[in-house]
Scaffold this motif. Sequence first.
Motif, short mmCIF file in Angstrom:
data_model
loop_
_atom_site.label_atom_id
_atom_site.label_comp_id
_atom_site.label_asym_id
_atom_site.label_seq_id
_atom_site.Cartn_x
_atom_site.Cartn_y
_atom_site.Cartn_z
N VAL A 115 7.43 22.09 29.51
CA VAL A 115 8.41 23.18 29.55
C VAL A 115 8.47 23.89 28.20
O VAL A 115 8.05 23.35 27.18
CB VAL A 115 9.83 22.67 29.91
N GLU A 116 9.02 25.10 28.25
CA GLU A 116 9.35 25.86 27.06
C GLU A 116 10.84 26.13 27.10
O GLU A 116 11.37 26.54 28.14
CB GLU A 116 8.57 27.16 27.01
N VAL A 168 23.11 25.73 29.74
CA VAL A 168 21.68 25.58 30.00
C VAL A 168 21.34 26.19 31.35
O VAL A 168 22.02 25.94 32.35
CB VAL A 168 21.27 24.09 29.97
N ARG A 169 20.28 27.00 31.36
CA ARG A 169 19.80 27.61 32.61
C ARG A 169 18.40 27.08 32.88
O ARG A 169 17.56 27.05 31.99
CB ARG A 169 19.74 29.14 32.49
N LEU A 170 18.16 26.65 34.11
CA LEU A 170 16.88 26.09 34.50
C LEU A 170 16.15 27.06 35.41
O LEU A 170 16.77 27.72 36.25
CB LEU A 170 17.08 24.77 35.24
N TYR A 171 14.83 27.13 35.26
CA TYR A 171 14.01 28.05 36.05
C TYR A 171 12.85 27.30 36.67
O TYR A 171 12.42 26.27 36.17
CB TYR A 171 13.47 29.17 35.14
N THR A 172 12.32 27.84 37.77
CA THR A 172 11.17 27.24 38.44
C THR A 172 9.89 28.01 38.16
O THR A 172 8.80 27.57 38.53
CB THR A 172 11.39 27.18 39.96
N ILE A 173 10.00 29.17 37.54
CA ILE A 173 8.86 30.04 37.26
C ILE A 173 8.65 30.13 35.75
O ILE A 173 9.63 30.25 34.99
CB ILE A 173 9.11 31.45 37.84
N PRO A 174 7.40 30.10 35.28
CA PRO A 174 7.15 30.23 33.85
C PRO A 174 7.70 31.52 33.27
O PRO A 174 7.77 32.55 33.96
CB PRO A 174 5.62 30.20 33.75
N GLU A 227 4.12 25.76 34.30
CA GLU A 227 3.53 26.04 35.61
C GLU A 227 4.64 26.01 36.64
O GLU A 227 5.56 25.21 36.54
CB GLU A 227 2.47 24.99 35.96
N GLN A 228 4.54 26.86 37.66
CA GLN A 228 5.60 26.96 38.66
C GLN A 228 5.84 25.62 39.36
O GLN A 228 4.91 24.89 39.66
CB GLN A 228 5.24 28.02 39.70
N VAL A 229 7.14 25.33 39.60
CA VAL A 229 7.55 24.15 40.35
C VAL A 229 8.35 24.60 41.56
O VAL A 229 8.84 25.72 41.62
CB VAL A 229 8.38 23.17 39.47
N GLU A 230 8.48 23.71 42.54
CA GLU A 230 9.21 24.03 43.77
C GLU A 230 10.72 24.11 43.57
O GLU A 230 11.37 25.01 44.06
CB GLU A 230 8.91 22.97 44.84
N ARG A 231 11.26 23.11 42.87
CA ARG A 231 12.71 23.01 42.70
C ARG A 231 13.03 22.70 41.24
O ARG A 231 12.21 22.13 40.54
CB ARG A 231 13.28 21.85 43.54
N ILE A 232 14.24 23.02 40.82
CA ILE A 232 14.62 22.72 39.44
C ILE A 232 14.66 21.21 39.19
O ILE A 232 14.44 20.76 38.08
CB ILE A 232 15.95 23.39 39.02
N GLN A 233 14.89 20.43 40.24
CA GLN A 233 14.87 18.97 40.08
C GLN A 233 13.50 18.48 39.65
O GLN A 233 13.38 17.40 39.08
CB GLN A 233 15.26 18.28 41.41
N ASP A 234 12.46 19.25 39.92
CA ASP A 234 11.09 18.86 39.57
C ASP A 234 10.82 18.93 38.06
O ASP A 234 9.75 18.57 37.61
CB ASP A 234 10.07 19.74 40.30
N LEU A 235 11.79 19.40 37.29
CA LEU A 235 11.63 19.50 35.84
C LEU A 235 11.85 18.17 35.13
O LEU A 235 11.35 17.96 34.02
CB LEU A 235 12.60 20.53 35.26
N PHE A 236 12.59 17.25 35.74
CA PHE A 236 13.02 16.04 35.05
C PHE A 236 12.64 14.76 35.79
O PHE A 236 12.52 14.76 37.01
CB PHE A 236 14.54 16.04 34.88
N VAL A 237 12.50 13.68 35.04
CA VAL A 237 12.32 12.34 35.59
C VAL A 237 13.42 11.48 35.01
O VAL A 237 13.62 11.44 33.79
CB VAL A 237 10.94 11.76 35.20
#
Length: 83
Positions: A32-33, A72-78, A48-58
Amino acid sequence: MVATHYEVGEKVPADICPTLADEGDITFAVSVEVYGGYGSAKHVYPTEQVERIQDLFVVGGEIDEVGVADDVRLYTIPHDALR
């Protein structure tokens, strides 16, 4: 605008996820950036594009929904794809 880059597996800073980051079990699932906004606002974009914002974290080894700080704002698109 300068971004801070985080790779897959790096610990999520406490200013993005204050509740879980202190426990040390939350990491980025994708690269991420993070761009600063007005005041203390942060914008988190995947490289790289992800399906859902949940896909950003583990969380604890599993992808899960994460509570982030109010500014904080989360995005799914670069970021570059939005220009």
